[in-house]
Design a protein around this motif. Structure first.
Motif, PDB file in Angstrom:
ATOM      1  N   TRP A  80     129.422  42.924  -5.547  1.00 35.55           N
ATOM      2  CA  TRP A  80     128.055  42.498  -5.900  1.00 35.55           C
ATOM      3  C   TRP A  80     127.234  42.112  -4.677  1.00 35.55           C
ATOM      4  O   TRP A  80     126.012  42.051  -4.740  1.00 35.55           O
ATOM      5  CB  TRP A  80     128.114  41.363  -6.927  1.00 35.55           C
ATOM      6  CG  TRP A  80     128.942  41.800  -8.087  1.00 35.55           C
ATOM      7  CD1 TRP A  80     130.189  41.387  -8.416  1.00 35.55           C
ATOM      8  CD2 TRP A  80     128.605  42.841  -9.027  1.00 35.55           C
ATOM      9  NE1 TRP A  80     130.647  42.083  -9.506  1.00 35.55           N
ATOM     10  CE2 TRP A  80     129.695  42.980  -9.910  1.00 35.55           C
ATOM     11  CE3 TRP A  80     127.485  43.663  -9.215  1.00 35.55           C
ATOM     12  CZ2 TRP A  80     129.712  43.914 -10.947  1.00 35.55           C
ATOM     13  CZ3 TRP A  80     127.491  44.578 -10.248  1.00 35.55           C
ATOM     14  CH2 TRP A  80     128.587  44.701 -11.103  1.00 35.55           C
ATOM     15  N   MET A 131     123.227  36.818 -12.262  1.00 35.56           N
ATOM     16  CA  MET A 131     124.662  37.090 -12.367  1.00 35.56           C
ATOM     17  C   MET A 131     125.367  35.922 -13.085  1.00 35.56           C
ATOM     18  O   MET A 131     125.105  34.765 -12.806  1.00 35.56           O
ATOM     19  CB  MET A 131     125.289  37.213 -10.978  1.00 35.56           C
ATOM     20  CG  MET A 131     124.806  38.378 -10.157  1.00 35.56           C
ATOM     21  SD  MET A 131     125.410  39.940 -10.758  1.00 35.56           S
ATOM     22  CE  MET A 131     127.149  39.846 -10.368  1.00 35.56           C
ATOM     23  N   LYS A 133     128.474  33.607 -13.511  1.00 36.81           N
ATOM     24  CA  LYS A 133     129.486  33.169 -12.558  1.00 36.81           C
ATOM     25  C   LYS A 133     130.726  32.668 -13.296  1.00 36.81           C
ATOM     26  O   LYS A 133     130.607  32.050 -14.348  1.00 36.81           O
ATOM     27  CB  LYS A 133     128.878  31.989 -11.811  1.00 36.81           C
ATOM     28  CG  LYS A 133     129.272  31.832 -10.391  1.00 36.81           C
ATOM     29  CD  LYS A 133     128.439  30.683  -9.852  1.00 36.81           C
ATOM     30  CE  LYS A 133     128.590  30.559  -8.361  1.00 36.81           C
ATOM     31  NZ  LYS A 133     127.744  29.518  -7.803  1.00 36.81           N
ATOM     32  N   TYR A 147     132.239  37.085 -10.530  1.00 33.30           N
ATOM     33  CA  TYR A 147     131.073  37.321 -11.397  1.00 33.30           C
ATOM     34  C   TYR A 147     131.433  38.313 -12.493  1.00 33.30           C
ATOM     35  O   TYR A 147     132.207  39.234 -12.271  1.00 33.30           O
ATOM     36  CB  TYR A 147     129.915  37.888 -10.564  1.00 33.30           C
ATOM     37  CG  TYR A 147     129.521  36.949  -9.455  1.00 33.30           C
ATOM     38  CD1 TYR A 147     128.586  35.945  -9.673  1.00 33.30           C
ATOM     39  CD2 TYR A 147     130.137  37.036  -8.201  1.00 33.30           C
ATOM     40  CE1 TYR A 147     128.254  35.053  -8.678  1.00 33.30           C
ATOM     41  CE2 TYR A 147     129.808  36.140  -7.185  1.00 33.30           C
ATOM     42  CZ  TYR A 147     128.872  35.157  -7.423  1.00 33.30           C
ATOM     43  OH  TYR A 147     128.552  34.266  -6.438  1.00 33.30           O
TER      44      TYR A 147
END
Ligand code: ATP
Length: 444
Positions: A80, A131, A133, A147
């Motif tokens: 990511w 995103m 987490k 993530y």
């Protein structure tokens, strides 16, 4: 205005039908629900799987140059970083200090005024990363952060070499994946249209740069044809939006937009992404993702054409164009101009394709046998409760295209009455040809 009210009304009716008939309801509803999360009930998951299967068949099973993938939801956090999601996948938000509402700055009519209470007492704009987490392993610290994937395509790029080597595919070829994606959307809304957990169906097509635009045009056409030919979309309910502002690496991008009850909304993107994704993952992982063309000895970074669609949005788009209320001719079925709610779903994705309805309890056994026979080939339901008119109405409401009535004559003439949902026309069909008859009408 009248239209707006009507459309809001339509959305309410769809939400209510979905709940009442077990298509979709709020997740964890007995605890008050959780914003942006939805459960698909018995009819909903049948239909969702049927759409998914239709897409998979169209994109993977009928082609010899598209491979499938089923990757994990959690992958290495550097994926990511490479994709840019950790640094850029965010919305700029402001909070109203008075009424505590939160807004996306780019969607506000006036960025200095609270759209809810009119106050000017707003915070400075702040970035919110979308995103989701989590932590991997027993220690909840920064080193163990991971993530949930925000899109299904990144693992496709990451696994590009493994898939290519395992399948011996040569360029051009594609990799497709269906799976969950998670986004911490600031303002989930419009039923399932903007959820925090949703399913994507994505295909990344790898080719030589010189052929990028040719394949972009090809996939654009293929995807439009899919909606027209497989799902019955017409020019009234879809349109193409051509992006003029492109990401720096992109060469071309269009969205297929669909008319939802709240207005036009993005259903699918077809994007020419250049060499960006594979180059970034090569750079961040240290693995050379270039392709070596044995025919001419050239080594190059493949160009990517992406088709990316949300399954939940497809589901909602189909419901939006299929919901009808009519009164015409229902009196033929013993009701005096009664309101009929009918989902004119494409037969390929209807949760129930064929309902078998015995006319009398005495016929249950023979009719049930027919139901078991048909259920091996179609999605079927056996319904014995209530008058035949009531049963038709129930099946109309869940979009069942064909109801089969098994009556006393069926025993002697070896035939049943097939009633078609939209026209309500009835036809006598011999049991020996019934399966072919239905197969012909239902298609894939
Ligand atoms: P939007 O502009 O509506 O936020 P997007 O451009 O961010 O969408 P993409 O990242 O291109 O969407 O994702 C591809 C597809 O995934 C979209 O076309 C849509 O069908 C689906 N999708 C994206 N976000 C959501 C969401 N929050 N809920 C449901 N489906 C979504």
């Amino acid at each position: 205005m009248a239209d707006e009210v009507k459309d809001q009304d339509l959305m309410n009716k769809i939400v209510s039908l979905c709940k009442r008939r077990g298509f979709i309801f709020p997740s964890s509803e007995i605890y008050g629900g959780i914003n942006g999360f939805w459960d698909y009930g018995p009819y909903g998951c049948r239909m969702k799987r049927a759409i998914e299967q239709l897409w998979w068949h169209e994109m993977v099973e009928t082609r010899d140059n598209i491979e499938g993938l089923d990757s994990t939801i959690i992958c290495h956090p550097r994926v990511w970083k490479a994709s840019g999601h950790l640094d850029q996948f965010s919305d700029l938000m402001v909070d109203c200090r008075d009424c505590k509402s939160r807004f996306r700055v780019d969607l506000m009519d006036d960025p200095n005024t609270c759209s809810n209470c009119g106050s000017h007492n707003l915070t400075e704009p702040r970035e919110f990363n979308l995103m989701m987490k989590t932590f991997v392993g027993p220690v909840f610290d920064d080193e163990h952060v991971a993530y949930l994937r925000a899109e299904t395509c990144q693992p496709i790029f990451v696994d590009f070499n493994s898939v290519r080597v395992a399948t011996r595919q040569k360029l051009p070829f594609g990799i497709a994946q269906i799976g969950k994606a998670f986004r911490n959307e600031i303002n989930p809304r419009n039923f399932t249209f903007r959820s925090r957990e949703f399913t994507q169906m994505e295909m990344e097509f790898f080719c030589h740069e010189d052929e990028g635009m040719k394949w972009f045009e090809y996939w654009k056409e293929q995807r439009i044809n899919f909606y027209r030919n497989k799902l019955g979309f017409t020019e009234d309910n879809y349109r193409i939006y051509v992006h003029e502002k492109l990401a720096h690496y992109a060469k071309a991008a269009i969205d297929i937009e669909v008319k939802f009850p709240f207005g036009w909304g993005e259903l699918e993107g077809v994007h020419h992404r250049g060499q960006w994704d594979l180059s970034r993952h090569s750079e961040f992982s240290g693995e050379d993702l270039q392709y070596f063309d044995h025919d001419n000895g050239r080594k190059f970074m493949p160009t990517v054409i992406e088709t990316s669609v949300g399954l939940d949005r497809t589901f909602l788009a189909i419901l939006s164009k299929s919901y009808y209320e009519d009164t015409a001719d229902t009196c033929k079925e013993g009701k005096d101009q009664e309101l009929r709610i009918v989902l004119r779903l494409p037969a390929t994705v209807a949760p129930i394709q064929v309902a078998v309805l015995p006319l009398s309890k005495k016929l249950n056994e023979a009719a049930e046998k027919l139901y078991f026979d048909l259920n091996r080939h179609f999605r079927c339901e056996f319904d014995v409760t209530g008058s035949i008119g009531k049963r038709y109405r129930r099946q109309d409401e869940i979009g069942t295209p064909f109801c089969i009535t098994y009556d006393f004559e069926s025993e002697s003439d070896n035939a049943v009455t097939v009633r078609e949902r939209d026209s309500m026309q009835q036809e006598r069909v011999n049991l020996s040809t019934l399966r072919d008859y239905l197969e012909d009408k239902i298609g894939f």
